[in-house]
Write a protein that holds these residues in place. Structure first.
Motif, short mmCIF file in Angstrom:
data_model
loop_
_atom_site.label_atom_id
_atom_site.label_comp_id
_atom_site.label_asym_id
_atom_site.label_seq_id
_atom_site.Cartn_x
_atom_site.Cartn_y
_atom_site.Cartn_z
N GLY A 85 -5.68 1.38 0.54
CA GLY A 85 -5.12 0.56 -0.52
C GLY A 85 -4.21 -0.52 0.06
N SER A 86 -3.30 -1.01 -0.76
CA SER A 86 -2.45 -2.13 -0.34
C SER A 86 -1.01 -1.73 -0.05
CB SER A 86 -2.45 -3.22 -1.44
OG SER A 86 -1.99 -2.67 -2.67
N ARG A 90 -6.22 -5.33 9.25
CA ARG A 90 -6.62 -5.26 7.85
C ARG A 90 -5.67 -4.46 6.97
NH1 ARG A 90 -12.85 -3.92 7.13
NH2 ARG A 90 -12.28 -4.61 5.02
N LEU A 91 -4.76 -3.71 7.60
CA LEU A 91 -3.84 -2.87 6.84
C LEU A 91 -2.40 -3.27 7.14
CD1 LEU A 91 -5.56 0.62 7.36
CD2 LEU A 91 -5.74 -0.91 5.38
N GLY A 118 0.11 -2.78 5.52
CA GLY A 118 1.05 -1.75 5.09
C GLY A 118 1.10 -0.55 6.02
#
Length: 281
Positions: free
Chosen positions: A222-223, A249-250, A252
């Motif tokens: 997720g974000s 890509r992440l 977080g």
């Protein structure tokens, strides 16, 4: 760590040594028998020996620690001042380790909360760190165990393997399914589901399978903030590349660990294993 709550786990968590030392975590090793020789899980030398043994098709078996090993770990924690213990372990569907811990807990000098995460590798490791973090913040054993279970519920672990043959030999996947996969020359993607290693998808090529592994990890992340680990066995370059892409890509990702798995998991998956563990916070 809170001086009144001790954290115990097993070697299949594959925790970074610095995290073990920082939190004072006790790690109880499983055993791997390579061609008749017993070795402790969780060391780089054992992983290297495992890879050679599998390539030579030598006999490989694994065994859990006995209850007395856990009993001694619990006694030692009590002698060091612990008033409660949280013992966090790999899936009881994969190993009898959890059951051995439960037996030992019955005679421990202080209360022990044994947690079956239903997981392995850093999916388990992040649960251990959650319990340790809670204990360090002053939580009691029940509260620390609850934090471990909460993280377990959020975790997902996906694995790419070159072949299902090692899982078939270890009884972790059915013979018919393994033979079908080999006949079709597919590349399997696995997932931990209800504590078991299950075939998630079949992909035609290794490159597509690894790309799909990446997509599954990103989708589950997720974000928001998330902890991530990339595992491998004798596939360091692939692991580094996957970790780099996931890091990009992440945004977080609070933690991103890259490590080679130990022999217990590696014995059932074989060289070439590539795994992604994702645990949203």
């Amino acid at each position: 760590m809170s001086p009144t709550v001790a954290i115990v786990t097993d070697s299949t968590a594959y925790l970074p040594p610095e995290q073990v030392a920082r939190h004072g975590i006790t790690v109880v090793p499983l055993t791997v028998v390579l061609d008749g020789r017993a070795l402790l899980d969780g060391t780089g030398e054992t992983a290297r020996r495992l890879t050679r043994a599998l390539e030579r098709r030598q006999a490989v078996t694994t065994s859990r620690p006995g209850p007395e090993v856990f009993a001694e770990a619990y006694r030692e924690a009590a002698r060091a001042g612990a008033e409660g213990i949280v013992s966090v372990h790999l899936s009881s569907e994969i190993s009898g380790t959890h059951d051995a811990a439960v037996v030992a807990a019955r005679t421990a000098p202080v209360p022990v909360r044994v947690v079956d995460t239903g997981l392995i590798a850093m999916a388990l490791g992040f649960c251990v760190l959650a319990a340790a973090g809670a204990a360090a913040a002053g939580a009691d054993a029940d509260q620390a165990a609850a934090e471990a279970r909460k993280r377990a519920d959020a975790a997902r672990a996906y694995f790419y393997v070159d072949t299902l043959e090692h899982l078939r030999r270890g009884g972790r996947i059915g013979t018919a399914r393994a033979l079908l996969g080999s006949a079709l020359a597919v590349k399997p993607l696995l997932e931990l589901t209800d504590g078991r290693i299950e075939l998630r998808e079949k992909v035609r090529t290794a490159s597509r399978a690894i790309a799909r592994l990446e997509e599954l990890a990103v989708e589950h992340a997720g974000s928001g903030p998330v902890d991530v680990a990339v595992h491998h066995l004798a596939a360091g370059e692939r692991a580094a590349q996957l970790a780099e892409r996931l890091g990009q890509r992440l945004p977080g990702a609070a933690e991103l660990h890259v490590s080679e798995v130990g022999a217990v998991l590696g014995a059932h998956t074989g060289p070439g294993l590539l795994g992604a563990v994702v645990v949203p916070r």
